[in-house]
Enzyme design. Structure first.
Site, PDB file in Angstrom:
ATOM      1  N   SER A   1      45.693  16.106  71.918  1.00  0.00           N
ATOM      2  CA  SER A   1      46.362  15.797  70.659  1.00  0.00           C
ATOM      3  C   SER A   1      47.564  16.722  70.512  1.00  0.00           C
ATOM      4  O   SER A   1      47.806  17.568  71.372  1.00  0.00           O
ATOM      5  CB  SER A   1      45.402  16.005  69.490  1.00  0.00           C
ATOM      6  OG  SER A   1      45.220  17.397  69.306  1.00  0.00           O
ATOM      7  N   LYS A   2      48.257  16.557  69.406  1.00  0.00           N
ATOM      8  CA  LYS A   2      49.471  17.344  69.177  1.00  0.00           C
ATOM      9  C   LYS A   2      49.213  18.852  69.251  1.00  0.00           C
ATOM     10  O   LYS A   2      50.115  19.624  69.539  1.00  0.00           O
ATOM     11  CB  LYS A   2      50.066  17.005  67.814  1.00  0.00           C
ATOM     12  CG  LYS A   2      50.819  15.697  67.838  1.00  0.00           C
ATOM     13  CD  LYS A   2      51.555  15.477  66.544  1.00  0.00           C
ATOM     14  CE  LYS A   2      52.078  14.052  66.488  1.00  0.00           C
ATOM     15  NZ  LYS A   2      52.271  13.599  65.136  1.00  0.00           N
ATOM     16  N   ARG A   3      47.971  19.234  68.942  1.00  0.00           N
ATOM     17  CA  ARG A   3      47.641  20.655  69.018  1.00  0.00           C
ATOM     18  C   ARG A   3      47.916  21.239  70.401  1.00  0.00           C
ATOM     19  O   ARG A   3      48.145  22.418  70.568  1.00  0.00           O
ATOM     20  CB  ARG A   3      46.148  20.866  68.729  1.00  0.00           C
ATOM     21  CG  ARG A   3      45.766  20.924  67.291  1.00  0.00           C
ATOM     22  CD  ARG A   3      44.278  21.191  67.155  1.00  0.00           C
ATOM     23  NE  ARG A   3      43.484  20.215  67.919  1.00  0.00           N
ATOM     24  CZ  ARG A   3      42.678  20.527  68.915  1.00  0.00           C
ATOM     25  NH1 ARG A   3      42.532  21.772  69.289  1.00  0.00           N
ATOM     26  NH2 ARG A   3      41.994  19.592  69.549  1.00  0.00           N
TER      27      ARG A   3
ATOM     28  N   GLY B   1      50.386  20.509  72.316  1.00  0.00           N
ATOM     29  CA  GLY B   1      51.801  20.424  72.696  1.00  0.00           C
ATOM     30  C   GLY B   1      52.238  18.967  72.660  1.00  0.00           C
ATOM     31  O   GLY B   1      51.605  18.147  72.006  1.00  0.00           O
TER      32      GLY B   1
END
Ligand code: GLU
Length: 517
Positions: free
Chosen positions: A256-258, A260
């Protein structure tokens, strides 16, 4: 008589609820490779039945990401063919046609259970600590009763009459996969508002589009037995399935965006090459050697076997991607690297405002990518280089090649060539702290000004003589010159950089720097 060979038809069916996540991009890529490898047909279908979350903007994004990856489809948006339309919202009449068929053959039945009744069933199951499955209460309702209740305006849904026993399907990575039908029971295919459910739509699409192989994420495995029940009820051939392991971050959590960038456009704005992203999405689940880093999409089609994918989670490691990108860049020839840089620098708006973009790049490729994305969503036109900027980019490309992992690395290292000399406080302090800097800069300016032929082979020996001549350590001489010509400590090679500047500019810069001290 032998059966004719089966025509391979695959589809990639993203839901347009946001940008194309790397995990989905990988599914699209595998479908493409599988189709092309087998002289098959590749359909792009947009699964927008979830109206509350689907947007037209997302469809455009998906289409453009697919194109950026080079994954041309044979049929789909902007490429209509025999199986049009390609958006589920436009296929409603087809779904209802199939529903009629299933109602006619008695495979569907009307269910009048209210949400409250279903909730009571669910709670009872919970109290007994068992998973809730619909009881099948309306299954045996006589047809006349159902008709009467419908006519009286009672809300109703349509449920699949799921046969007892087990459902087995074949997965190309897992072999036979078996589900007990009791675990899902009679499921809904048409809601009380008349809309149809995802499982019905997918099967009708796959049947009517003559899909032979369903390649998708393994989060869909639990939907598959229900879908197989529908295929069987329709008397349709069940396709082969290949459920791909999802992408996970290095911490083994779903990517996920966590972790990167999970969006192709963000990665390319950070200076990753689409070729590398594509290859990495394949190699992260396969053995690979360095010769494969430079593979083209055609190489992947020819040599990458989707069927060899394992079933364990695929780990996406941004550091490996960066490493691979650096390797790829180093394998590029001067001309190609120059072109790629020019394209990239144009996209990030560098040629319009070198100094401003340099500030962003120094804050890190992510900051740069965020600004680029902002500009792109505002549809700001990209400005290509002027002749001088183009020449500089081309000359500098081979000089920075060894020092770049992503194309964005060019900017903090070589952006200063594109703007007038400027010294920040830190640069002045560093210059002041460099022993004999003023003397070194002045002397270098004098000897370089006297050079008749401006060539690296002539500049280098002159500069190399300076330490001995001035009695200053070589390290200090080089540091002073580097800072003096650029205002910063990290640059391409010193002699080459002086050469690129040209005599007048180089001498002028060193003199300006000397005057600061
Ligand atoms: N629309 C689904 C998704 O984006 C794909 C379903 C399928 O491929 O069958 O996950």
């Amino acid at each position: 008589m032998a059966e004719p060979p089966q025509k391979i038809v695959v589809r990639f069916a993203p839901s347009p609820t946001g940008y194309l996540h790397l995990g989905s991009a990988r599914t699209g890529l595998y479908n493409y490779i599988f189709a092309r490898r087998n002289a098959g047909h590749f359909i792009l279908r947009i699964e927008d039945t979830d109206l509350s979350r689907s947007t037209d903007e997302a469809i455009l994004q998906i289409v453009s990401s697919m194109r950026e990856m080079g994954l041309e489809w044979d049929e789909g948006p902007e490429a209509p063919g025999a199986h049009a339309p390609y958006r589920q919202t436009e296929r409603q009449p087809i779904y209802h046609e199939y529903i009629e068929k299933l109602v006619g053959s008695g495979q569907l039945y009307a269910c009048f259970c209210t949400p409250e009744e279903l909730e009571t069933e669910r709670q009872a199951a919970q109290a007994e600590k068992r998973a809730w499955v619909y009881s099948g209460k309306c299954r045996a309702l006589p047809a006349e009763d159902a008709e009467r209740r419908r006519a009286a305006g009672e809300p109703w849904t349509l449920r699949m009459r799921v046969p007892p026993g087990k459902t087995v399907f074949h997965d190309l990575l897992r072999g036979p996969v078996e589900f007990d039908n009791d675990t899902f029971g009679d499921f809904i295919v048409q809601r009380s508002d008349g809309t149809i459910t995802y499982n019905l739509a997918v099967v009708v699409d796959d049947v009517s589009m003559e899909i032979s192989h369903v390649i998708r994420g393994d989060d869909h495995i639990s939907n598959t037995p229900k879908q197989v029940v529908i295929y069987e009820a329709l008397g349709a051939a069940v396709p082969e399935f290949l459920h791909m392991p999802l992408l996970f971050g290095t911490d083994k959590k779903k990517l996920s965006k966590r972790h990167g960038a999970t969006k192709l456009e963000q990665l390319t704005a950070e200076g990753f090459l689409v070729d590398v992203v594509r290859n990495y999405l394949c190699f992260l689940s396969a053995e690979f050697d360095e010769s494969m880093i430079a593979w083209t999409l055609d190489d992947l089609v020819e040599k990458f076997d989707v069927l060899k994918l394992g079933t364990s989670a695929s780990i996406f490691d941004p550091e490996k991607l960066r490493w691979m990108n650096g390797r790829f860049i180093r394998q590029l020839g001067d001309v190609e690297l120059g072109e790629r840089l020019e394209e990239y620098l144009t996209r990030v708006g560098f040629y319009r405002e070198p100094a401003a973009v340099e500030v962003l790049a120094k804050a890190g490729p992510e900051a740069l990518a965020a600004a680029v994305e902002g500009a792109e969503s505002a549809h700001a036109p990209a400005l290509p280089p002027d002749e001088e900027q183009e020449g500089l980019t081309r000359i500098l490309a081979p000089l920075v090649r060894e020092k770049m992992d992503v194309l964005a690395d060019f900017i903090p290292m070589a952006g200063w060539f594109f703007r007038p000399l400027a010294f920040g406080d830190e640069a002045v302090e560093r210059l002041q702290a460099t022993p004999s800097a003023a003397e070194v800069l002045r002397e270098a300016a004098v000897v370089l000004a006297g050079l008749d032929v401006w060539a690296v082979e002539r500049i280098e020996p002159l500069v190399r003589e300076l330490p001995q001549r001035l009695g200053v350590k070589p390290k200090a001489v080089f540091a002073a010159l580097r800072l003096g010509m650029s205002g910063q400590s990290v640059t391409p090679g010193l002699f080459e950089s002086l050469w690129v500047l040209g005599r007048d500019d180089a001498v002028g810069r060193l003199s300006t720097a000397a005057a600061l001290l």
